[in-house]
Design a protein around this motif. Structure first.
Motif: not given
Lengths: 378, 378
Positions: B346, B350, B353-354, B363-364, B367, B370-371
């Motif tokens: 993770y 992550l 991603l940024d 991206q939001h 994320r 992914a969470d």
């Protein structure tokens, strides 16, 4: 981790046939060779891709061996003949490629069919689920290895299905959008039809009745459309055939396809393993709802009925029992009735051939293929 | 005999989503509804076509019920997010359609997976081979009905696979040739990858070892590529993404996908049926070669090793035996080691991603997904 990608760029992926040797492109032996060359090159690329990615080559190898073990290639031949029927000329590369896709699809069908029917033998070789079980036998119980064999064969069939689609995309890429939009729906129909046919076949197995209509519906879907009608139409659509030609091909193809499967049912019961590549007792043990058994049940006297109902579809039927069933099928005259149905359908189809607005030489080849399909002994 | 053809002409076949409700098209609930609407309309058309042709609707009905019973729709969501990631705007109709194809493909995978694994339950319902066996139980022995259930589920999976391809063609038709030539090879790769992953999984079942590398290869193919990487890339390719973006998405997706499956393995052993939709003892009985068991075998003392080897993968493992295995897995610290691997992956994914050159809102959403995928409890 390496990606499971073919090394050649998409445009080079197809082992595209160049030009046929004759002027007319109607050398069916050449077509068969081209189809096999496309399939072999495709499977070789899949094996290489697996090796490069560090993955096992078991499944592509099993598929390649299955394709190499035999098969009449009737669907690819009909596809290329359909292409010629629509008046196309030049290189039949797309029809050959689509033919290879149809043969790969057929491999998928047979691999799953053998799993569903618990058939141990196909094309004179162990069925794929048997050969993959043998590959994983070492250090395992027989039951565990068989389980892995069945799972692996399900996956091998799945992969053959996906790969048939990949081969088809290669062919479709070269077509105009308008033609692609006529070809792909025919492929979609064919694939669904054969699965509905298989479902009807499966769910009627073990409880044959005297209803010939139900048995005829099964063979219409699982064979006539799938083996003859759709391959011809797909080839014709690749060449831009109009609806009228597709319908005319269908009218010829369907009775012929029915006759083809009726012959298959007779050979499955009265043929020899040496010729058909599978034990002659298999069909009797499976207890499929065929036209042959439906007619026999119609024609049988009460004693014969009891014999048929007690023996037909017995999983452990021995050679003696099988001989008894064959004797009863003959005594009722069911075998001759099926022969008559084959003749009727052949005589319905063939005159239509002469009326088709297609090149004479294509008619000639279709007649020869029809003769082989209907009057074959293997 | 009626032909098994959809009544609507090809151009009307797709229940094409119009415009998303918000300005940005990034309402994932709306996306999920659109995907479900496309699938439902498609299955309804298949049921109608079967009915019109006089064919049984059992299989389309079983597929429809399977789709309706649950599923996170993670692949369609990622496909549409991939489309947005590539900077596309307007109606995401093709990405939604491709997403529906991915979900139908997933149905195929799970239906065959349950046959291969002999799993009785999925999404809190009887597995498809169980429900189809029940449908054919009347007047048959249990063994015969089960056999028909298995064969029918193989056919149902086959049909779902073919239909996923049909849905995909509907999406691909609307694309330019150049984009289609980027999308279809990704789909081909995805389909082969998951089958290789399933094959590795199947052939290592029942003989887990302490080799985590082999277990990691399995989850890379059967889950990470199939569930996260390819759906994202397929969506992006539909929007015309270049190789650089596809590679960047892959770098983010693969560790995330690994983490997703590692979580699945933990939930399969330590989760509850109420939450996961399948009995918590199933995974222990199957004896899959997971990272969890590989680590446990590495960390176990000789006594714990013997316990694991005698109990893990026992088909008739009872609740008491399952509790013992869970205790040993925890005592060795294997569960915490897997938790740590999840965290590592993770934390690898992550930050990438940024750095992705994609809209902030995408991206939001990635994320958030992914969470959910990594820290879920069901």
């Amino acid at each position: 981790m390496t990606v499971l990608r073919s090394s050649a760029p998409p445009t080079q992926r197809t082992a595209a046939p160049t030009s046929p040797p004759g002027q007319d492109g109607l050398d069916l032996r050449w077509v068969r060779q081209q189809v096999d060359a496309v399939m072999n090159a495709f499977v070789d690329r899949k094996k290489s891709a697996a090796t490069r990615a560090g993955l096992p080559v078991d499944i592509p190898q099993a598929i390649g061996e299955f394709l190499a073990a035999g098969g009449k290639r009737i669907r690819p031949l009909l596809c290329v003949l359909g292409w010629h029927a629509a008046g196309a000329s030049g290189s039949p590369a797309q029809a050959v490629q689509a033919g290879a896709a149809l043969e790969m699809f057929h491999a998928f069908c047979l691999i799953h069919d053998d799993v569903m029917d618990h058939s141990d033998t196909r094309r004179g070789q162990p069925a794929v689920h048997r050969s993959l079980a043998a590959r994983h036998r070492s250090g395992r119980s027989r039951a565990l290895a068989e389980n892995i064999g069945i799972g692996s064969a399900i996956l091998a069939g799945d992969l053959a299905l996906v790969w048939s689609d990949e081969l088809l995309h290669h062919a479709a890429t070269e077509l105009t959008a308008a033609r692609r939009e006529r070809v792909l729906p025919l492929v979609d129909l064919m694939r669904a039809e054969v699965m509905y046919g298989q479902y009807l076949d499966l769910t009627s197995t073990g409880r044959p009745t005297a209803h010939t209509a139900a048995a005829l519906e099964i063979i219409r879907y699982k064979t006539a459309k799938y083996t003859i009608e759709r391959p011809l139409q797909i080839g014709a659509a690749i060449a831009g055939a109009d609806d009228q030609l597709l319908d005319a091909l269908s009218a010829f193809a369907l009775p012929l396809g029915d006759a083809f499967q009726l012959r298959d049912d007779l050979l499955g019961v009265f043929g020899t393993q040496k010729k058909t590549g599978k034990p002659a007792v298999d069909d009797l043990r499976e207890g499929k709802h065929t036209v042959l058994i439906a007619l026999a049940l119609q024609l049988a006297d009460p004693f014969q009925q009891r014999l048929l109902r007690s023996l037909y579809g017995t999983p452990r039927l021995d050679e003696e029992g099988a001989a008894t069933v064959r004797t009863v099928l003959k005594a009722t005259g069911a075998d001759q009735a099926v022969e008559q149905m084959i003749t009727n359908r052949y005589e319905q189809a063939l005159p239509l051939l002469d009326t088709l607005p297609i090149p004479t030489e294509v008619q000639h080849h279709l007649r020869a293929l029809a003769d082989q399909a209907v009057w074959r002994t293997a």
